[in-house]
Write a protein that holds these residues in place. Structure first.
Motif, PDB file in Angstrom:
ATOM      1  N   MET A  78      89.827  63.929  16.082  1.00 12.53           N
ATOM      2  CA  MET A  78      89.159  63.004  17.113  1.00 12.53           C
ATOM      3  C   MET A  78      89.388  63.620  18.778  1.00 12.53           C
ATOM      4  O   MET A  78      90.126  64.058  19.226  1.00 12.53           O
ATOM      5  CB  MET A  78      89.970  61.797  17.051  1.00 12.53           C
ATOM      6  N   GLY A  91      88.724  54.566  13.404  1.00  6.39           N
ATOM      7  CA  GLY A  91      90.140  54.005  13.642  1.00  6.39           C
ATOM      8  C   GLY A  91      91.135  55.282  14.099  1.00  6.39           C
ATOM      9  O   GLY A  91      90.573  56.106  14.851  1.00  6.39           O
ATOM     10  N   ASP A  92      92.254  55.102  13.815  1.00  9.96           N
ATOM     11  CA  ASP A  92      93.218  55.999  14.123  1.00  9.96           C
ATOM     12  C   ASP A  92      93.250  57.062  12.777  1.00  9.96           C
ATOM     13  O   ASP A  92      93.700  56.872  11.994  1.00  9.96           O
ATOM     14  CB  ASP A  92      94.649  55.305  14.193  1.00  9.96           C
ATOM     15  N   ALA A  93      93.080  58.325  13.290  1.00 10.22           N
ATOM     16  CA  ALA A  93      93.039  59.351  12.274  1.00 10.22           C
ATOM     17  C   ALA A  93      94.132  59.874  11.669  1.00 10.22           C
ATOM     18  O   ALA A  93      94.183  60.155  10.441  1.00 10.22           O
ATOM     19  CB  ALA A  93      92.076  60.558  12.735  1.00 10.22           C
ATOM     20  N   GLY A  94      95.256  59.874  12.386  1.00 13.97           N
ATOM     21  CA  GLY A  94      96.400  60.323  11.906  1.00 13.97           C
ATOM     22  C   GLY A  94      96.974  59.122  11.067  1.00 13.97           C
ATOM     23  O   GLY A  94      97.369  59.254   9.776  1.00 13.97           O
ATOM     24  N   ALA A 111      88.526  62.139  21.990  1.00 15.35           N
ATOM     25  CA  ALA A 111      88.071  60.987  22.531  1.00 15.35           C
ATOM     26  C   ALA A 111      88.180  60.924  24.105  1.00 15.35           C
ATOM     27  O   ALA A 111      86.924  61.213  24.425  1.00 15.35           O
ATOM     28  CB  ALA A 111      89.295  60.141  22.061  1.00 15.35           C
ATOM     29  N   GLY A 120      90.187  53.432  24.611  1.00 12.37           N
ATOM     30  CA  GLY A 120      90.090  54.892  24.686  1.00 12.37           C
ATOM     31  C   GLY A 120      89.873  55.241  23.025  1.00 12.37           C
ATOM     32  O   GLY A 120      90.052  56.346  22.693  1.00 12.37           O
ATOM     33  N   TYR A 121      89.471  54.293  22.313  1.00  5.88           N
ATOM     34  CA  TYR A 121      89.188  54.548  20.708  1.00  5.88           C
ATOM     35  C   TYR A 121      87.648  54.961  20.625  1.00  5.88           C
ATOM     36  O   TYR A 121      86.871  54.314  21.345  1.00  5.88           O
ATOM     37  CB  TYR A 121      89.406  53.493  20.016  1.00  5.88           C
ATOM     38  N   ILE A 122      87.340  55.802  19.910  1.00  2.00           N
ATOM     39  CA  ILE A 122      85.866  56.128  19.735  1.00  2.00           C
ATOM     40  C   ILE A 122      85.387  55.021  18.745  1.00  2.00           C
ATOM     41  O   ILE A 122      85.873  54.583  17.859  1.00  2.00           O
ATOM     42  CB  ILE A 122      85.918  57.747  18.938  1.00  2.00           C
ATOM     43  N   ARG A 173      99.313  61.155  22.135  1.00  2.00           N
ATOM     44  CA  ARG A 173      98.521  60.510  23.009  1.00  2.00           C
ATOM     45  C   ARG A 173      99.480  59.448  23.352  1.00  2.00           C
ATOM     46  O   ARG A 173      99.488  58.476  22.723  1.00  2.00           O
ATOM     47  CB  ARG A 173      97.013  60.257  22.833  1.00  2.00           C
TER      48      ARG A 173
HETATM   49  N1  URA Z   1      92.519  59.134  18.206  1.00  2.00           N
HETATM   50  C1  URA Z   1      92.138  58.238  17.224  1.00  2.00           C
HETATM   51  O1  URA Z   1      92.985  58.795  16.000  1.00  2.00           O
HETATM   52  N2  URA Z   1      91.015  57.753  17.118  1.00  2.00           N
HETATM   53  C2  URA Z   1      90.364  57.447  18.296  1.00  2.00           C
HETATM   54  O2  URA Z   1      89.364  56.704  18.140  1.00  2.00           O
HETATM   55  C3  URA Z   1      90.906  57.937  19.416  1.00  2.00           C
HETATM   56  C4  URA Z   1      92.131  58.761  19.435  1.00  2.00           C
END
Ligand code: URA
Ligand code: PRP
Length: 236
Positions: free
Chosen positions: A160, A226-229, A162, A219-221, A131
């Motif tokens: 995620m 947080g950031d899943a990756g 989003a 654009g974060y949930i 993204r």
């Molecule tokens: N991607 C993520 O890893 N976390 C989010 O909250 C949104 C996009």
């Protein structure tokens, strides 16, 4: 015309001012399966906690993948399978047709590993989508998919959902490859992305471990995780 400050703001906060549906509105959408399993809720809470470090985070994503695999396969078709037990012949059942799993890289990798625990014979395709954090548009950078028509079901998995852009693109690509019987699985959905995905692919059942409240300006949930990756692979 936008001022320089407004243009910079729009890049930094691409969701600012964009209307979002409520969680209650999203809950009325058809073909959305939201887990009610207490073990899923328990593990999701550990996962969301900011103190959970990458090794445990990855294990939890994998465990949740296995749990969601059970939920998302509960209606698969069986065909008769005659066998002999050590005592006598009987007719059991085996899955009628293969199972496909397509993780959306890179955050989908842990979920896919979890899916493979109950489904070790599943074929695994890979789709790399990243993204763009300024536009929130997905960019395809890797594709290792097979055209396979003998699948009973194919799961596109990504933690995620989003804005929905990555999920919609992934399913567009899988449909271009004529992959049949698609289902989409995520850990956390936002109402905005869920609605967009439902509108773009009304034929694809969606499975979620949790449905959250909203997207923030970036654009974060929220509350999210947080950031899943980054949290899976320690690239924070
Ligand atoms: N991607 C993520 O890893 N976390 C989010 O909250 C949104 C996009
Ligand atoms: C994350 C996530 C989804 C996407 C969701 O991946 O795993 O693929 O964002 O956002 P969307 O619904 O707004 O498209 P990201 O692009 O951060 O890549 P990564 O898996 O490499 O961390």
């Amino acid at each position: 015309m936008k001022t320089v400050d407004e243009a910079a703001d729009a890049q930094a906060f691409p969701m600012r001012g964009i209307p979002q549906p409520t969680r209650d509105q999203a809950l009325t959408l058809p073909q959305v399966h939201l887990s009610r399993h207490p073990v899923v809720a328990h593990k999701m809470t550990r996962l969301r906690d900011k103190r959970t470090e990458p090794p445990e985070f990855y294990r939890l994503v994998r465990d949740l993948g296995a749990l969601l695999a059970y939920e998302a396969t509960s209606d698969l078709r069986l065909e008769p399978a005659p066998i002999e037990t050590p005592l006598e012949p009987m007719t059991g059942g085996r899955l009628a047709g293969g199972v496909g799993i397509v993780p959306i890289l890179r955050a989908g990798l842990g979920l896919a590993e979890g899916f493979r625990q109950p489904l070790p014979d599943a074929s695994v395709g890979h789709l790399g989508l990243r993204r763009d954090e300024r536009t929130l548009e997905p960019i395809e950078y890797y594709n290792q998919l097979a055209r396979s028509s003998n699948l009973q079901v194919c799961f596109s998995v990504d933690p995620m959902l989003a804005t929905g852009g990555s999920a919609i693109d992934a399913l567009n690509i899988l449909k271009r490859y004529r992959v049949p019987h698609l289902r989409y699985v995520a850990l956390i959905g936002a109402p905005y992305g869920l609605l967009k995905l439902r509108q773009a692919h009304p034929d694809v059942p969606i499975y979620l471990a949790a449905l959250d409240e909203r997207l923030d300006d970036r654009g974060y949930i929220c509350p999210g995780l947080g950031d899943a990756g980054d949290r899976q692979f320690g690239t924070l």
